[in-house]
Structures are given as C-alpha cells and as structure tokens.
Design an enzyme around this catalytic site. Structure first.
Site, PDB file in Angstrom:
ATOM      1  N   ARG A 124     -11.997 -39.166 -23.749  1.00 32.34           N
ATOM      2  CA  ARG A 124     -13.332 -38.586 -23.554  1.00 32.34           C
ATOM      3  C   ARG A 124     -14.160 -39.507 -22.672  1.00 32.34           C
ATOM      4  O   ARG A 124     -14.977 -39.058 -21.875  1.00 32.34           O
ATOM      5  CB  ARG A 124     -14.037 -38.327 -24.897  1.00 32.34           C
ATOM      6  N   TYR A 182     -29.883 -19.444 -10.543  1.00 31.80           N
ATOM      7  CA  TYR A 182     -28.737 -18.971 -11.302  1.00 31.80           C
ATOM      8  C   TYR A 182     -29.173 -18.605 -12.726  1.00 31.80           C
ATOM      9  O   TYR A 182     -29.861 -19.401 -13.379  1.00 31.80           O
ATOM     10  CB  TYR A 182     -27.664 -20.072 -11.315  1.00 31.80           C
ATOM     11  N   ASP A 221     -29.327 -28.395  -7.148  1.00 37.14           N
ATOM     12  CA  ASP A 221     -28.094 -27.630  -7.386  1.00 37.14           C
ATOM     13  C   ASP A 221     -27.575 -27.210  -6.005  1.00 37.14           C
ATOM     14  O   ASP A 221     -28.144 -26.341  -5.349  1.00 37.14           O
ATOM     15  CB  ASP A 221     -28.414 -26.410  -8.262  1.00 37.14           C
ATOM     16  N   LYS A 257     -16.948 -23.145  -8.124  1.00 37.63           N
ATOM     17  CA  LYS A 257     -17.158 -22.302  -6.945  1.00 37.63           C
ATOM     18  C   LYS A 257     -16.448 -22.902  -5.731  1.00 37.63           C
ATOM     19  O   LYS A 257     -15.235 -22.963  -5.719  1.00 37.63           O
ATOM     20  CB  LYS A 257     -18.669 -22.114  -6.735  1.00 37.63           C
TER      21      LYS A 257
HETATM   22  C1  PLP Z   1     -21.999 -20.762 -11.324  1.00 38.06           C
HETATM   23  C2  PLP Z   1     -23.235 -21.519 -11.080  1.00 38.06           C
HETATM   24  C3  PLP Z   1     -23.706 -22.459 -12.024  1.00 38.06           C
HETATM   25  C4  PLP Z   1     -23.027 -22.684 -13.355  1.00 38.06           C
HETATM   26  O1  PLP Z   1     -21.763 -23.218 -13.233  1.00 38.06           O
HETATM   27  P1  PLP Z   1     -20.532 -22.934 -14.258  1.00 38.06           P
HETATM   28  O2  PLP Z   1     -19.423 -23.689 -13.637  1.00 38.06           O
HETATM   29  O3  PLP Z   1     -20.340 -21.444 -14.273  1.00 38.06           O
HETATM   30  O4  PLP Z   1     -20.959 -23.446 -15.584  1.00 38.06           O
HETATM   31  C5  PLP Z   1     -24.847 -23.167 -11.708  1.00 38.06           C
HETATM   32  N1  PLP Z   1     -25.499 -22.979 -10.545  1.00 38.06           N
HETATM   33  C6  PLP Z   1     -25.086 -22.077  -9.626  1.00 38.06           C
HETATM   34  C7  PLP Z   1     -25.850 -21.918  -8.364  1.00 38.06           C
HETATM   35  C8  PLP Z   1     -23.951 -21.319  -9.861  1.00 38.06           C
HETATM   36  O5  PLP Z   1     -23.562 -20.410  -8.966  1.00 38.06           O
END
Ligand code: PLP
Length: 379
Positions: free
Chosen positions: A46, A98, A170, A195
């Site tokens: 961990r 998001y 982000d 993504k």
């Molecule tokens: C998908 C997404 C998230 C969250 O990520 P996960 O891997 O699904 O937990 C946060 N911000 C944006 C812009 C996203 O597209």
C-alpha cells in the site's frame, strides 16, 4: 528532450535483475526484510510498489513536475487533494465540471464542513470576490466537461499566489500532450488516467503531479493512510499507455479538428462546443495555453427535442454509447442522463448543459468512417 521521446522513456529503466526493457508487474503485497527495518525501501505494497514507483516517476516527468502519485481512480486523486483541507475551509471552483467531481464535493465533503463556491471561470477576474480568510484552494478544469469552456490557468495561478492559495488543475481533457498546468503556475495537476493516459479503455486510475516537496509528503501521507492505491497490473497498463500518448493525441487532434468542422457545417446541427473555433469565447487563451485542441466536443441539434437527441445517441454504429472518453475508440455520451446526472437539473441548465446536449470523444479511427457514422445518425 522533446515530448514524444519523453513520453516513451519517462519513468522506465531496464529492470536491474533481468534487463527486461519493460517494467515488470510486481504482483506482491509485502517485501521480506533481513532484520526489522532492514529493507530495500519497500515494506508493504500500500505504501510502495516498484511498478507504481516507475509510473509515478513517469507521471512527474510528463507534466514537467518533480513528483507524481498514482491513485486507484481519478476521483480518488481528487479526494486526496480535498483531504488536505480542514472543516471550515473554502474552495473556489467552476460551475461546469465533471459530474463525479461535483458529487464528491457536494455529497461527501460539504458534510465534513468544507464549503465550495461554484463560479463562472471563463473570466479569471471573477475569482477574487469569493476569496476570504477561509479560502484555501482553487480547483479548475479546462477545457471543461462537457461544455469545453476555457479558463486562463496563468491568470488564475497569479490570483492564487497573490492570496496564498493552492491551485489544482484537472488536466484530464487536455492531457499533458496539449497543456502543462505546472508550467503555468499551478501547484497540483490532477488526471483521470482512465482517459487519455491509459488510452485504451481498459483501466481505472488517477494521478497527481506537483513540484513542492512538502505538498508531495502531505499527499503521499494521504495516499498511504487512506489507501486508494492502484494495483501493479493497472500501473503497468497506464505506463504502457503513456508511451503512445503523443501519437494517439496527434490523431485525436486531427480527427477532432475534422469532426468539429464537419458538425458545424451540418444542416441539422445547431451549436458545436470545441475550443479550436476562432469564435470560441476564449479561443485566444486556448491557443496560448494549449498546443492543439483535442478530440473532445459537444453539440446540440436544431430539432432540440430530447427524443431527437436520444434517436441520434442510439443510432451511431462506430461511436459507442458509453460514459468515459480518451480511448482509441470513439464514444458518444448524453451528459444530462449519464456523466452529469448527479448535477441537479436547474444547476445544469443554468450553466448551459441542456437536456439535449450530446458529447463525443473522437477516437483515432479513420476520420471518413467517423463522419459517415455521424452523418447517418444525425440524418
Ligand atoms: C473521468 C473524469 C474524472 C474522474 O476520473 P475516474 O478515473 O473516472 O475516477 C475526473 N475529471 C474528469 C474531467 C473526468 O473526465
């Protein structure tokens, strides 16, 4: 070093015990010690895992940061950043983001006494009126999901520094191929590595990148104490994904450019939201802080009925109807009922996210096939 070379080599060294060019998947939970405390820097998985360490080094390098941390999902990475705060602290964030981030802020952290201000971030000068003695963090997404609004990262970073706040960006939609917020003055970059970084729709993961050693220590402490760490197999997949990020992104951008213009010319399409149009409200900022405009976009139809949007959403053959984005295959999504269903309808509509808005993640297939698919579906 140029960006493609960096993405391929970031974090990976031949394995010292075998020479394996690719980082092995260290599928282990613990490490044997010669005597208590006598170990090679690895005690319990961990806290440390060599596959994860290689990936975290890659995360740092691809965002031009000193440190990277991997989490079991994008929202787990966001969760770790908000856990830097204490009850009574305030966060200034955007009103278009998001849905899962909005849900985490409103449904989890507001309960613990953290206050969030959701504001229009298209104009950085809007921010300062919300800063008070309790403000600790500015959280931005640019381009935003799903309306492709652009925030001036350098301008927000200047406001953040002036007021002694933390700025977290982000950077999921842009990916490090298009935009590097740490270079523009941000303190932390967050990614849903699910993504573009992973890029093949086969893993859930999150990332944080930063330059400040104290901040890294605080976030590492949260990572190991709260335990939202990714397994080594998932780390391997993202490490592999990063190696082709520049090649994939180049094609996402080319296809995105072609599809955005195709949609805009289509007689049944009303608005197209994409930051690469010269008449986009913040085109100049996008051009200044991004290297290109990517493959994410949203659009509405002239027949703005929900039935017509639903018809289009279920008639594409190549564009798969699914949540998520950034994979090699094209996806189509209905934010109002899917990715952004956790945002109350009035809030959504007030900020421009209508019931009939359609979002697409343009993949790296041959673009003629993608156009034909959309053309047939839109009718
Ligand atoms: C998908 C997404 C998230 C969250 O990520 P996960 O891997 O699904 O937990 C946060 N911000 C944006 C812009 C996203 O597209």
């Amino acid at each position: 070093m140029k960006i493609g070379t960096k993405f391929i080599h970031a974090g990976t060294e031949p394995d010292p015990s075998t020479g394996a060019i690719m980082t092995p998947i260290f599928q282990t939970s613990t490490y044997v010690q010669a005597a208590p405390g006598q170990h090679k820097g690895y005690e319990y998985a961990r806290s440390q895992n060599p596959t994860r360490s290689a990936l975290e080094e890659a995360f740092a390098q691809i965002e031009n940061g000193k440190y990277g941390l991997a989490f079991s999902s994008g929202v787990a990475a966001t969760d770790a950043v908000i856990k830097l705060l204490s009850p009574g602290d305030e966060v200034i964030t955007g009103n278009d983001m998001y849905g899962g981030t909005y849900r985490l802020f409103t449904k989890i952290f507001e309960k613990f006494g953290i206050k969030f201000h959701y504001i229009d971030m298209r104009e950085a000068s809007n921010i300062e009126q919300y800063v008070n003695a309790n403000t600790k963090l500015i959280w931005i997404e640019t381009p935003t999901n799903p309306l492709m609004n652009i925030t001036d990262i350098a301008a927000v970073a200047a406001i953040s520094k002036k007021n002694n706040l933390l700025l977290c960006v982000d950077n999921t939609f842009a990916s490090p191929y298009l935009q590097n917020p740490l270079d523009l003055g941000a303190d932390i970059v967050m990614h849903s590595a699910t993504k573009y970084l992973g890029g093949h729709s086969d893993v859930i993961q999150g990332a944080l990148m930063m330059n400040d050693a104290t901040l890294r220590e605080q976030l590492y402490f949260i990572q190991k104490s709260c335990g939202a760490v990714p397994g080594p197999q998932d780390c391997f997949l993202v490490l592999r994904g990063i190696k082709t990020l520049h090649v994939r992104m180049q094609r996402h951008c080319e296809n995105g450019h072609a599809i955005a213009h195709f949609l805009r010319k289509h007689s049944a399409v009303d608005k197209v939201y994409w930051a690469g149009f010269e008449d986009h409200t913040n085109y100049d900022i996008a051009k200044k802080q991004m290297r290109d405009f990517g493959g994410m976009m949203s659009f509405t139809l002239k027949d703005d009925s929900i039935e017509n949007a639903m018809r289009v959403l279920s008639s594409t053959r190549l564009f798969a109807l699914a949540e998520s984005l950034g994979g090699v295959e094209s996806l189509i999504n209905h934010p109002a009922s899917m990715t952004h269903a956790s945002i109350p309808r009035e809030e959504r509509i007030k900020n421009g996210l209508t019931d009939s808005l359609i979002r697409i993640s343009v993949g790296i297939e041959d673009v003629e096939d993608l156009m034909e698919d959309l053309n047939r579906a839109i009718g």
